[in-house]
Enzyme design. Structure first.
Site, PDB file in Angstrom:
ATOM      1  N   ASP A  27     -14.829  -4.701 -14.216  1.00  0.00           N
ATOM      2  CA  ASP A  27     -15.785  -4.406 -13.510  1.00  0.00           C
ATOM      3  C   ASP A  27     -16.995  -4.068 -14.109  1.00  0.00           C
ATOM      4  O   ASP A  27     -16.805  -4.046 -15.446  1.00  0.00           O
ATOM      5  CB  ASP A  27     -15.319  -3.433 -12.336  1.00  0.00           C
ATOM      6  CG  ASP A  27     -15.125  -1.874 -12.999  1.00  0.00           C
ATOM      7  OD1 ASP A  27     -15.379  -2.002 -14.313  1.00  0.00           O
ATOM      8  OD2 ASP A  27     -14.472  -1.444 -12.213  1.00  0.00           O
ATOM      9  N   ASP A  65      -8.252  -6.337  -5.727  1.00  0.00           N
ATOM     10  CA  ASP A  65      -7.668  -5.085  -6.500  1.00  0.00           C
ATOM     11  C   ASP A  65      -7.952  -3.881  -5.912  1.00  0.00           C
ATOM     12  O   ASP A  65      -8.703  -3.740  -4.995  1.00  0.00           O
ATOM     13  CB  ASP A  65      -8.568  -5.332  -7.944  1.00  0.00           C
ATOM     14  CG  ASP A  65      -9.959  -4.368  -7.863  1.00  0.00           C
ATOM     15  OD1 ASP A  65      -9.816  -3.288  -8.097  1.00  0.00           O
ATOM     16  OD2 ASP A  65     -10.786  -4.799  -7.084  1.00  0.00           O
ATOM     17  N   CYS A  98      14.279  -4.340  -0.940  1.00  0.00           N
ATOM     18  CA  CYS A  98      13.492  -4.773  -2.183  1.00  0.00           C
ATOM     19  C   CYS A  98      14.406  -4.941  -3.357  1.00  0.00           C
ATOM     20  O   CYS A  98      15.673  -4.482  -3.419  1.00  0.00           O
ATOM     21  CB  CYS A  98      12.569  -3.636  -2.411  1.00  0.00           C
ATOM     22  SG  CYS A  98      11.771  -3.797  -3.911  1.00  0.00           S
ATOM     23  N   CYS A 128      13.309  -4.961  -6.627  1.00  0.00           N
ATOM     24  CA  CYS A 128      12.888  -4.658  -7.945  1.00  0.00           C
ATOM     25  C   CYS A 128      13.940  -3.726  -8.549  1.00  0.00           C
ATOM     26  O   CYS A 128      14.808  -3.406  -8.321  1.00  0.00           O
ATOM     27  CB  CYS A 128      11.509  -3.756  -7.478  1.00  0.00           C
ATOM     28  SG  CYS A 128      11.695  -2.125  -7.022  1.00  0.00           S
ATOM     29  N   CYS A 153      14.526  -0.245  -6.940  1.00  0.00           N
ATOM     30  CA  CYS A 153      15.476  -0.252  -6.108  1.00  0.00           C
ATOM     31  C   CYS A 153      16.995  -0.566  -6.307  1.00  0.00           C
ATOM     32  O   CYS A 153      17.791  -0.186  -5.569  1.00  0.00           O
ATOM     33  CB  CYS A 153      14.798  -1.108  -4.849  1.00  0.00           C
ATOM     34  SG  CYS A 153      13.285  -0.286  -4.159  1.00  0.00           S
ATOM     35  N   HIS A 157       7.566   0.321  -8.394  1.00  0.00           N
ATOM     36  CA  HIS A 157       7.976  -0.180  -7.163  1.00  0.00           C
ATOM     37  C   HIS A 157       6.742  -0.384  -6.179  1.00  0.00           C
ATOM     38  O   HIS A 157       6.646  -1.681  -5.520  1.00  0.00           O
ATOM     39  CB  HIS A 157       8.799   0.685  -6.367  1.00  0.00           C
ATOM     40  CG  HIS A 157       8.993   0.480  -4.728  1.00  0.00           C
ATOM     41  ND1 HIS A 157       9.746  -0.287  -4.189  1.00  0.00           N
ATOM     42  CD2 HIS A 157       8.198   0.772  -3.564  1.00  0.00           C
ATOM     43  CE1 HIS A 157       9.779  -0.653  -3.045  1.00  0.00           C
ATOM     44  NE2 HIS A 157       8.579   0.173  -2.762  1.00  0.00           N
TER      45      HIS A 157
END
Length: 379
Positions: free
Chosen positions: A94, A268, A306, A308, A311, A337
């Site tokens: 940015d 974002d 989930c 991931c 998890c 997560h």
């Protein structure tokens, strides 16, 4: 020749959302996409390797903060931000404008730029379009942002008009000061608050300058979500269809879906990482505050739907214990997560666009997440 190009792959028949691909010097990424925020050349608690694991293709870093620490010259000597932080994917920086306007209590806006106080030690500093370009050229990001004024919400029409006109003049100066246009793409930022005619004026000014991409700024600054959606509905169509469109500072699951429906390609936000450090998790059925006492003996994963790494391997009870004890590993697990959840959500959005069913997907997701209920817990 710009190093940033956009490829439109498909338009969703239900909503008009775009499935696309952005090409950068450090690889391509499919859109709509969510970009994790790595303010100080690091996504808090996450390693670059873990970001690769969750399939993040582009991250955001902050010009203002890196200018103050460690300084752009150190990063230039390191070979640029990619080399400095060992990140192989794309990076967007940015302009530093948002931080100047949000972090500094004492500031003076002039035509030349902004005088303000360093939020760390109180030193007086000056940031201008030219300086913002110099810093970002040294950082070597794939996508740079023009230096703009970020007006407060709400602002009067008169103030907003002056601000938009100044932002347009600053955008022109940014283009002139940009020293690496064949290696780094520079995006313009459309401002104008909730005023349709000012958004149109801002978009026309910036489109005439032919940036390789455009951001919609000045949203997610305290206005109701209905206002944000309405502004997107009349602003996004003003931007070129053959270039990427970026909605700055937005990361709640509902706004990602609603933004994609309104033609946005890139998002974002610090939200998923910030709330993770408070023990708040995004799940397929809504918000879960894992630090709450009721999870002390809950041996299920954060989200049973989930897949991931967190998890698959850790329980709510264990993560709650870590966070209550202020253990860094707990913050790492919730952050991993949450970022995985949003990256996967955008994959689901892209799949829905490819199947012409993003409208249906939105309804299903909002119903499951509880966004349709009165007094729904939102982020």
């Amino acid at each position: 020749m710009t190093p940033i190009t956009y490829e439109l792959i498909k338009t969703d028949k239900q909503t008009g959302a775009r499935l696309g691909r952005v090409h950068t010097p450090h690889g391509s990424f499919d859109t709509p996409t969510f970009m994790p925020v790595g303010t100080l050349a690091t996504v808090k608690t996450m390693s670059p390797e873990e970001l690769e694991q969750i399939d993040a293709k582009i991250i955001l870093s902050n010009t203002y903060h890196l200018w103050l620490r460690p300084g752009e010259e150190i990063i230039r000597e390191a070979g640029g931000l990619h080399s400095f932080m060992n990140w192989k994917g794309a990076i967007l920086t940015d302009s530093g404008g948002f931080q100047v306007f949000s972090l500094s209590d004492m500031r003076e806006i002039t035509e030349e730029g902004v005088y303000f106080r360093n939020h760390l030690n109180g030193d007086k500093l000056f940031l201008s379009p030219e300086k913002a370009m110099q810093i970002q050229n040294a950082l070597g990001s794939d996508i740079m942002m023009a230096f703009d004024e970020c007006p407060p919400y709400p602002a009067t029409y008169e103030y907003m008009k002056q601000s938009v006109e100044r932002t347009s003049r600053w955008a022109e100066r940014c283009l002139k000061a940009h020293e690496r246009p064949e290696e780094q793409g520079l995006f313009g930022i459309v401002q104008g608050g909730e005023f349709e005619d000012l958004r149109k004026m801002s978009a026309q000014d910036l489109v005439s300058l032919d940036f390789p991409g455009y951001a919609v700024g000045g949203l997610s600054v305290g206005e109701p979500k209905e206002v944000m959606n309405r502004v997107l509905e009349f602003t996004t169509p003003l931007l070129p269809a053959d270039k990427p469109r970026y909605l700055m500072g937005v990361g709640s699951p509902d706004s990602l879906i609603d933004g994609a429906i309104r033609g946005i390609d890139m998002f974002d936000c610090v939200l998923p990482t910030r709330i993770a450090r408070n023990g708040t998790c995004m799940t397929s059925t809504g918000r879960l505050v894992v630090r709450n006492a009721k999870y002390a003996k809950d041996f299920r994963p954060i989200d049973e739907h989930c897949d991931c790494h967190v998890c698959k391997n850790y329980t709510r009870a264990y993560i709650r214990h870590l966070i209550k004890c202020n253990e860094t590993f707990g913050f790492r697990l919730t952050t991993y997560h949450n970022l995985y959840f949003l990256v996967k959500l955008m994959k689901q959005v892209r799949a829905a666009i490819s199947e012409d069913r993003l409208g249906d997907f939105r309804e299903e997701f909002f119903e499951r997440y509880g966004f349709n209920k009165p007094n729904a817990k939102n982020f």
